[in-house]
Structure formats: C-alpha cells, structure tokens
Design a protein around this motif. Structure first.
Motif, PDB file in Angstrom:
ATOM      1  N   GLN A   1       0.841  -1.194   0.000  1.00  0.00           N
ATOM      2  CA  GLN A   1       0.000   0.000   0.000  1.00  0.00           C
ATOM      3  C   GLN A   1       0.876   1.244   0.000  1.00  0.00           C
ATOM      4  N   ARG A   2       0.529   2.207  -0.832  1.00  0.00           N
ATOM      5  CA  ARG A   2       1.173   3.514  -0.810  1.00  0.00           C
ATOM      6  C   ARG A   2       0.190   4.522  -0.228  1.00  0.00           C
ATOM      7  N   ASN A   3       0.689   5.352   0.692  1.00  0.00           N
ATOM      8  CA  ASN A   3      -0.142   6.306   1.413  1.00  0.00           C
ATOM      9  C   ASN A   3       0.211   7.732   1.030  1.00  0.00           C
ATOM     10  N   GLY A   4      -0.821   8.546   0.801  1.00  0.00           N
ATOM     11  CA  GLY A   4      -0.620   9.952   0.507  1.00  0.00           C
ATOM     12  C   GLY A   4      -0.631  10.791   1.763  1.00  0.00           C
ATOM     13  N   LYS A   5      -0.719  12.093   1.567  1.00  0.00           N
ATOM     14  CA  LYS A   5      -0.716  13.002   2.715  1.00  0.00           C
ATOM     15  C   LYS A   5      -1.979  12.860   3.552  1.00  0.00           C
ATOM     16  N   SER A   6      -3.109  12.625   2.908  1.00  0.00           N
ATOM     17  CA  SER A   6      -4.366  12.423   3.622  1.00  0.00           C
ATOM     18  C   SER A   6      -4.352  11.051   4.278  1.00  0.00           C
ATOM     19  N   ALA A   7      -4.919  10.959   5.476  1.00  0.00           N
ATOM     20  CA  ALA A   7      -4.915   9.707   6.225  1.00  0.00           C
ATOM     21  C   ALA A   7      -5.649   8.596   5.486  1.00  0.00           C
ATOM     22  N   GLU A   8      -6.623   8.941   4.653  1.00  0.00           N
ATOM     23  CA  GLU A   8      -7.412   7.933   3.961  1.00  0.00           C
ATOM     24  C   GLU A   8      -7.036   7.773   2.492  1.00  0.00           C
TER      25      GLU A   8
ATOM     26  N   GLY B   1     -15.088   0.706   2.550  1.00  0.00           N
ATOM     27  CA  GLY B   1     -15.634   1.373   1.373  1.00  0.00           C
ATOM     28  C   GLY B   1     -15.294   0.616   0.115  1.00  0.00           C
ATOM     29  N   HIS B   2     -15.125   1.346  -0.972  1.00  0.00           N
ATOM     30  CA  HIS B   2     -14.847   0.730  -2.265  1.00  0.00           C
ATOM     31  C   HIS B   2     -13.404   0.984  -2.709  1.00  0.00           C
ATOM     32  N   TYR B   3     -12.931   0.045  -3.513  1.00  0.00           N
ATOM     33  CA  TYR B   3     -11.641   0.194  -4.170  1.00  0.00           C
ATOM     34  C   TYR B   3     -11.874   0.141  -5.676  1.00  0.00           C
TER      35      TYR B   3
ATOM     36  N   LEU C   1      -3.481  -2.063  -9.920  1.00  0.00           N
ATOM     37  CA  LEU C   1      -3.438  -0.978  -8.955  1.00  0.00           C
ATOM     38  C   LEU C   1      -4.862  -0.571  -8.613  1.00  0.00           C
ATOM     39  N   TRP C   2      -5.183  -0.627  -7.304  1.00  0.00           N
ATOM     40  CA  TRP C   2      -6.509  -0.293  -6.798  1.00  0.00           C
ATOM     41  C   TRP C   2      -6.412   0.953  -5.936  1.00  0.00           C
ATOM     42  N   LYS C   3      -7.388   1.824  -6.058  1.00  0.00           N
ATOM     43  CA  LYS C   3      -7.374   3.081  -5.306  1.00  0.00           C
ATOM     44  C   LYS C   3      -8.569   3.125  -4.352  1.00  0.00           C
ATOM     45  N   SER C   4      -8.278   3.464  -3.103  1.00  0.00           N
ATOM     46  CA  SER C   4      -9.338   3.601  -2.109  1.00  0.00           C
ATOM     47  C   SER C   4     -10.224   4.783  -2.473  1.00  0.00           C
ATOM     48  N   GLU C   5     -11.530   4.575  -2.467  1.00  0.00           N
ATOM     49  CA  GLU C   5     -12.463   5.641  -2.825  1.00  0.00           C
ATOM     50  C   GLU C   5     -13.007   6.357  -1.601  1.00  0.00           C
ATOM     51  N   THR C   6     -12.451   6.088  -0.448  1.00  0.00           N
ATOM     52  CA  THR C   6     -12.856   6.828   0.752  1.00  0.00           C
ATOM     53  C   THR C   6     -12.066   8.108   0.876  1.00  0.00           C
ATOM     54  N   ALA C   7     -11.021   8.274  -0.001  1.00  0.00           N
ATOM     55  CA  ALA C   7     -10.172   9.466   0.080  1.00  0.00           C
ATOM     56  C   ALA C   7     -10.939  10.711  -0.340  1.00  0.00           C
TER      57      ALA C   7
END
Length: 635
Positions: free
Chosen positions: A548-555, A580-582, A629-635
């Motif tokens: 998992q790669r994490n951005g500046k936002s916690a989610e 949530g969804h990916y 590559l899947w992206k969390s949609e809760t961001a």
C-alpha cells in the motif's frame, strides 16, 4: 597583440588559485570584448609550467612563427593573459604552449565555449549572450516548489540515437526541440536527462570522455540550438538534467592531459591519475585550480544553459582510490585508508556551491557504492546530494525478473530487500542505458518466457517499479519494448510500433506514467516510511506481492498487487486499510495493453474480514504475470 595584467582582476586570480573562483568561465577562456577602444578577444589561460604561450589559428597559419599572438604570464600566478584585435567571434584557435623542455604543444582551450565539429579539434571564439530566454515562468515556479513532494519521471536520452534516419544523420538541437519535447510531453515524463553533451572526440564514448567541458558538442549544431531545446522543454513544463562527468577526462593530445607539459589537471602520481578501466585520467581534486575549474563548470551549465540539475557520473570511482585498479596501482590516503579524501571534499564543496546559488537544483549521484549519507546535508557529515541512484534495487530487480517464473520463489527476497533501506537515502530507481548495452540485452529481451510472456513480465515489472518508493528514470526505447539492445550508432527501432504488442506496450507505459502523475500517493511521501506499507510480503511460494502507498491524507491510499508467477487466481483475498470501495485504476492484463483481457470488476467493496494484518479485505481476480493498482475511494 597586447598582454597586460590589467586585463584580469587580481582578486579573480587569487580566488582561482585558492579554489574559490566559482564562475571562472567569466574570466578564463576567449572573450570577445573591447579593450582601450579596440574590439578584439581577451585570452586567459592557466599553464604554470609553460615557458611560452601563444594563440594560433587561421589568422597566422596555426603557427606563432607568423604574426605572433603571445600571452604574458601574470606574475607568479601561473596564469597567462593577452588581448588580440586580430580575432573575432567565430574564429578558430588553439594555444601553442612551449613546455619546460622546449617542446611545442597545440592545445584546445579548457574554457572554450565552442569547438569544431569532430574530427577537428580547434576551439572557436564564441559569445555566451546571443539567446533570448523565454522560460521565466518555469524558473520562478522551480524556485517556489522543491522536488521532494512532486512526481519525477525522467526520460534518459542519447541525443544522437533517439532518432536517426541514416548513419551520421543526426537530429539538430532545433529539430529535437520540436520532436523530442513533443514526444516527452505526450508520454507524461517530467524531466529529460541528457547523456553528456560536453564536447568529446569519439562518438562511441557517448560523451563520457570529454575534452571540452565548457563547450556544448557541435554534433547537433550551434549552442543556441541547445538553448532553444532547453527553453522549449521549460515552456512545456519539462525539466532538463545533464549527465555530468567530473571524475575523469580523456587522454587525447589536444585535451587536458599534460596540458602545459606537466601533469596539471591530473595527479603527478600515475597510480592516482590513471583510470585503467576506461583508459582515462582522474582529476587531481587536491589542486585548488582544478576545483575552481570544475565548480565553475557546474555553475556554468546552470547559469548559461538553464540546466535544472546534474547527474554526477561514476561517484563510486571517485570515492575509492583503488576503484577497479590492479594491485600494482593501489595507494592509500594519509590515514592508511582507501577513500579519496580530496574527492570527498570536492563532492561536498560541489553540492554546497550549487545549492548556495541554485537551492532548487537537482544533484543526483550515480553511485554504486555503499558509502553512507550520500543525500544527507554536508553539515551533518553527508555528501550533500539531494538524490542518489538506487543501483542495489536495480540489480536485484533485474536479476529477479530475468529468472524464469517457475524458479522465482527461491529468490523472493530480491524483490523485498530494497524496503529495508528505501528511506535511508533519497532514491531514484534507474533503468538506464548501462543496463541495455554490452550484451546485457534490452529491457524486453531480459524477460523470460514466450514472446507474449516477455511483454507481460515487462508490464508487470514496470507496474511494480512505478509504485515502489523512489523517483523514476527510464532509458529511451524501454517505453515501447525495444527488442534489440541499444545501438549508439543507429536510431531506436521506432518501426516496431507497427507491431501490436510494441504499440500496446507504449500505450501501457503512457497510461502508467499518467496514473503516476495523477495519484499523489505514489510520490507525495516517497522519502517517508509512513508512505509505504507491506500488505503481503512473504508469499514466496506463489510469487505474489502486495503493498500500500499512502498519501498526505490519512485515507488516501493505493494498493499494488503483483503476480510474478504463471498461475492465475480467479479469486484472491488481499487485506486493505479502508472501509468502502476500491476502484481499479490499472490492470496490466487489459487487452488494450497486450494482455489476455481477463474479466475484471471496475470496483470492489471492502469486506469486514481482517486479513494480512489489515481490518478489511477485498477479493479480486489475479491473472498470471500481472500487475494491478486499486485506489481507495474513501479518500
């Protein structure tokens, strides 16, 4: 011919001889100017062991015997100065030096701003001020936004062989300003790294054996063309890095070797001077005048050509006195060790000098050694670079990818070990020209398996590479699956794009590049441990890897899933952090990219089933030899 000390400031001479004249190019070399009401050219040369120095050229038949143009030495400074009304911009010249033994040497100007087209070797009188730059917005923006939290996708280019219609038919700088820049923009790269363009006598040296450190090579036309190329890059939002060779120089008679009849730029101890691996000579970093020459050269390319940074070549060979030397040539420093103390001091001074004048610059070390703190500040004991090439990652990954998938489970640590040290330096992950020459095969042809599997492996590898922490560099041709290894004497095989899998590979890389640019999770925290989390690191039997790669936002996060085996999993569970969804943002197995077209959902809901140490999990299909590559949609 007039030779007067008043032509040169005594302060400049003092600073030059103490290693502190950081813009020595403004003083040394051939400068068109007016002196005592007369237009002409001022010459300034460092040659302390010379008995006589003259300027020769077309105007005097290349001999000081006719119409002598003599320089005079300024006191005991070792610097020779003169002014000639007989020369103008565009005139060819060399220095005729009479050494201590009375021998006459013909030498090109170490500070010459232009050279003749090879195989000719004369310097050419040139002004530096004939171009009207249009990149002010780029320069201002560069100062406001440092690179660490920005995406960096570097396209490494050898200008001669990027496109070549026929042998010796090289694109000009001006042509490249259109064709190359348009292509780089369309592909989504943020920077071009140009292999050395300082003047060099032999094409096959690729510019790494230099004679003219201050002259942009004339192979591609006049220097104004190079400025136009860089200017247009900047206007299109593309940075330009120069591959810079400050560790050694070639031995050609017209160059720096034994310049005034003595070992001037090189060490007087042949064991220190010789670079037997390359047949070149190392600079003597203990001489202050050599420091002024090299430090000024770094600033010259930033000042005059608006270069955005330097990739410093062969740092490992500079750090070790005995790098690739036989036992008979081994030496020690004053403490009994093998580190080159003077070279270390030079590299620190180089970075301090560049960042003092250009704090936003990129200074990258091409360093295969394990020397620590290469990208730490000098005040903390580091070398002061802001980036280092991760050669360990590159070697491990290529070794792993070249292994047949049926045997990869035994080498799983090769693809995971890099995360033990990924945040110890600021890294660039390089897939450079060095990996696709000398029988190493192209990136595509390194891949094992059938023709289709080679492409699948390469798409998988690029996906893993793009989402691994670190900035990115790819050598030209790798983006469309150049099949033969790089040929420096011929253009890339652009005709391959008529074949579906090569065309699909280029589209895949373009899509991958733009996904990288548009998803901050993949670069915002490149140099922080918190920007990366393993999901499943230990699944060696199935050759599976997820993280998992994490951005500046916690989610804000993405999940990379890599299947390095030939086995397809119709359902595969992966732990995730967010409820949530990916959303699937890239699948290397898409038919559009040359894959098998395995059916995929575009979105999956996370389930409240803990897995892989995460509070939630998703179930997805995983085709053989694939990256997704899947992206969390809760961001």
């Amino acid at each position: 011919m007039q030779a007067s000390p008043v032509l040169v400031s005594s302060d400049d001479l003092y600073l030059f001889n103490t290693g502190q004249l950081f813009r020595a190019y403004r003083t040394f070399g051939a400068h068109p100017m007016e002196y005592e009401g007369c237009r002409g050219v001022r010459f300034v040369l460092w040659a302390p062991s010379a008995r006589e120095v003259s300027v020769v050229g077309d105007f005097n038949g290349w001999s000081s015997a006719s119409r002598p143009v003599n320089l005079a030495q300024v006191g005991t400074t070792g610097v020779w100065v003169g002014f000639s009304p007989d020369l103008n911009e565009g005139d060819r010249y060399k220095y005729e030096i009479v050494n201590a033994g009375g021998e006459r040497l013909l030498k090109s100007d170490p500070f010459g701003f232009q050279s003749e087209l090879r195989p000719n070797t004369a310097s050419v009188v040139a002004s530096l001020n004939h171009y009207d730059w249009q990149d002010r917005d780029w320069i201002d923006n560069r100062r406001k936004h440092p690179p660490y939290e920005k995406p960096m996708l570097i396209y490494e280019v050898h200008l001669a062989s990027w496109r070549m219609d026929a042998p010796e038919q090289l694109r000009s700088y001006e042509q490249l300003a259109q064709e190359l820049v348009d292509y780089v923009c369309s592909m989504g790269y943020t920077h071009i790294e140009v292999m050395p363009i300082t003047e060099h006598p032999l094409d096959r040296s690729w510019g790494y054996q230099t004679t003219g450190y201050y002259a942009a090579t004339s192979r591609y036309g006049p220097a104004e063309g190079l400025k136009k190329l860089i200017d247009r890059c900047h206007q299109q939002g593309i940075g330009v890095l120069l591959d810079w060779v400050c560790g050694h120089f070639c031995k050609d008679d017209h160059g720096l070797r034994l310049f005034d009849g003595s070992p001037l730029y090189e060490n007087s101890d042949y064991r220190r001077a010789e670079k037997p691996l390359w047949g070149t000579l190392a600079f003597d970093f203990g001489k202050p005048q050599v420091l002024s020459f090299l430090l000024s050269n770094a600033l010259f390319w930033l000042d005059v050509y608006h270069i955005d940074g330097l990739r410093v070549d062969a740092v490992a060979s500079m750090l070790d006195l005995n790098f690739d030397k036989p036992e008979s040539m081994r030496t020690e420093n004053r403490y009994g060790g093998t580190e080159d103390i003077e070279a270390l001091a030079f590299l620190r001074k180089l970075n301090e000098t560049v960042f003092l004048h250009y704090p936003e610059s990129l200074m990258m070390a091409e360093d295969s050694s394990s020397y620590p703190a290469v990208t730490s500040p000098t005040y903390l004991g580091g070398l002061g670079f802001n980036y280092k090439w991760n050669m360990g990652w590159m070697n491990d990954m290529l070794r792993y990818m070249e292994t047949d998938p049926s045997h990869r489970s035994s080498y799983h640590s090769l693809i995971t070990f890099s995360l033990h040290y990924a945040f110890s330096e600021n890294y660039v992950l390089p897939l450079s020209h060095d990996e696709v020459v000398h029988g190493k095969r192209s990136m595509l042809n390194k891949m094992p398996g059938t023709y289709e599997e080679k492409f699948a492996n390469l798409r998988l590898f690029y996906g893993y590479w793009m989402t691994h922490p670190g900035k990115k560099l790819l050598f030209m041709g790798g983006e469309f699956g150049q099949f033969d290894e790089w040929k420096d004497y011929a253009g890339l095989d652009w005709s391959l794009l008529q074949f579906p899998l090569h065309d699909s590979m280029q589209r895949y890389v373009r899509a991958l590049n733009h996904i990288y640019l548009n998803n901050g999770e993949l670069w915002e925290r490149d140099h922080e441990q918190g920007g990366f989390e393993w999901i499943d690191v230990n699944n060696a039997p199935q050759c599976m890897l997820s993280f998992q790669r994490n951005g500046k936002s916690a989610e804000s996060s993405t999940v990379s899933v890599c299947n390095f085996s030939r086995e397809t999993h119709s359902i595969y569970r992966i732990g995730v952090s967010n409820q949530g969804h990916y959303r699937l943002i890239l699948n290397s197995d898409e038919a559009e990219y040359g894959g098998g077209g395995y059916s995929f959902p575009s979105r999956v809901a996370s389930q409240p089933t803990p897995f892989h140490g995460k509070p939630y999990s998703i179930e997805v299909p995983v085709p053989a030899l694939s990256f997704q590559l899947w992206k969390s949609e809760t961001a």
